[in-house]
Design an enzyme around this catalytic site. Structure first.
Site, PDB file in Angstrom:
ATOM      1  N   CYS A  36      42.477  88.517  38.926  1.00  0.00           N
ATOM      2  CA  CYS A  36      41.356  88.541  39.865  1.00  0.00           C
ATOM      3  C   CYS A  36      40.768  87.156  40.073  1.00  0.00           C
ATOM      4  CB  CYS A  36      40.265  89.497  39.382  1.00  0.00           C
ATOM      5  SG  CYS A  36      39.501  88.972  37.859  1.00  0.00           S
ATOM      6  N   ASP A  38      38.802  85.490  38.125  1.00  0.00           N
ATOM      7  CA  ASP A  38      37.517  85.231  37.480  1.00  0.00           C
ATOM      8  C   ASP A  38      37.689  84.175  36.393  1.00  0.00           C
ATOM      9  OD1 ASP A  38      36.405  87.086  39.061  1.00  0.00           O
ATOM     10  OD2 ASP A  38      35.964  88.554  37.512  1.00  0.00           O
ATOM     11  N   CYS A  61      33.012  88.630  38.889  1.00  0.00           N
ATOM     12  CA  CYS A  61      32.365  89.866  39.322  1.00  0.00           C
ATOM     13  C   CYS A  61      31.040  90.070  38.564  1.00  0.00           C
ATOM     14  CB  CYS A  61      33.297  91.044  39.063  1.00  0.00           C
ATOM     15  SG  CYS A  61      33.521  91.393  37.321  1.00  0.00           S
ATOM     16  N   CYS A 105      36.438  93.243  31.948  1.00  0.00           N
ATOM     17  CA  CYS A 105      35.679  92.039  32.293  1.00  0.00           C
ATOM     18  C   CYS A 105      34.956  91.499  31.062  1.00  0.00           C
ATOM     19  CB  CYS A 105      34.662  92.337  33.388  1.00  0.00           C
ATOM     20  SG  CYS A 105      35.370  93.161  34.825  1.00  0.00           S
TER      21      CYS A 105
HETATM   22 FE1  FES Z   1      38.281  90.874  36.998  1.00  0.00          FE
HETATM   23 FE2  FES Z   1      35.733  91.454  36.549  1.00  0.00          FE
HETATM   24  S1  FES Z   1      36.984  92.096  38.200  1.00  0.00           S
HETATM   25  S2  FES Z   1      37.025  90.180  35.402  1.00  0.00           S
END
Ligand code: FES
Length: 145
Positions: A36, A38, A61, A105
Site C-alpha cells: 500500500c 505506507d 492510512c 497497519c
Molecule cells: Fe496499508 Fe494501513 S492500509 S498500512
C-alpha cells in the site's frame, strides 16, 4: 467502505501525538508496506537507556497514523528494553481495537519502534540478541489491495 473505528482511534488519527522529527536522534527506524506504500518513520532520543523523547512521521492510512501515535505514547519515558517488548496487539488494545482488515497497519508501528531501537544499538555498539528483531511474521501483509 465505511469502517467502524473506536473513539480512541479517531482521536489519535485526528490529533496524533508526537508528530515530527528529532534532529540528531539516537535511533531512527523506518519501515514500509510494499503493497500500500505506507511508510512510518520513528525517531528516538535516549538518555541512560530511557526513551526521553519520541517523534514519528507516517505517510499512510488512518490506522497507521493512529497506531504510530499510540505507540509513541506507550514507549515515551520507558526503558529501551521495554519498548522492544511493545507488540502490535498492545497498541491495538490501547486503541480499543481496530477493524480486522486494519490490524496489519499496527504491525508497522511495532516494527518501526524495533527498527529505531536496533539503529540505536548498532550506533552505540550495544550487543543484542538478533532474535529480538526477528520478523513479526506478517511480512507487511497489507490487505488494502
Ligand atoms: Fe496499508 Fe494501513 S492500509 S498500512
Amino acid at each position: 467502505m465505511a469502517m467502524n473505528y473506536s473513539e480512541k482511534v479517531m482521536d489519535h488519527f485526528q490529533n496524533p501525538r508526537n508528530v515530527g522529527k528529532i534532529e540528531n536522534a539516537d535511533g531512527v527506524g523506518e519501515v514500509g508496506n510494499a503493497k500500500c506504500g505506507d511508510i512510518m518513520k520513528i525517531y528516538l532520543k535516549i538518555d541512560d537507556g530511557i526513551i526521553t523523547d519520541v517523534k514519528f512521521n507516517t505517510f499512510g492510512c488512518a490506522s497507521a497514523i493512529a497506531t504510530s501515535s499510540m505507540a509513541t505514547e506507550l514507549i515515551k519515558g520507558k526503558p529501551v528494553s521495554e519498548a522492544l517488548k511493545l507488540t502490535n496487539q498492545a497498541v491495538v488494545e490501547a486503541l480499543d481495537g481496530l477493524p480486522p482488515v486494519k490490524i496489519h497497519c499496527s504491525v508497522l508501528a511495532e516494527e518501526a519502534v524495533k527498527a529505531a531501537v536496533k539503529d540505536y544499538y548498532d550506533k552505540n555498539g550495544i550487543e543484542y540478541d538478533p532474535a529480538e528483531f526477528a520478523d513479526s511474521g506478517c511480512d507487511h501483509c497489507c490487505r488494502c489491495d
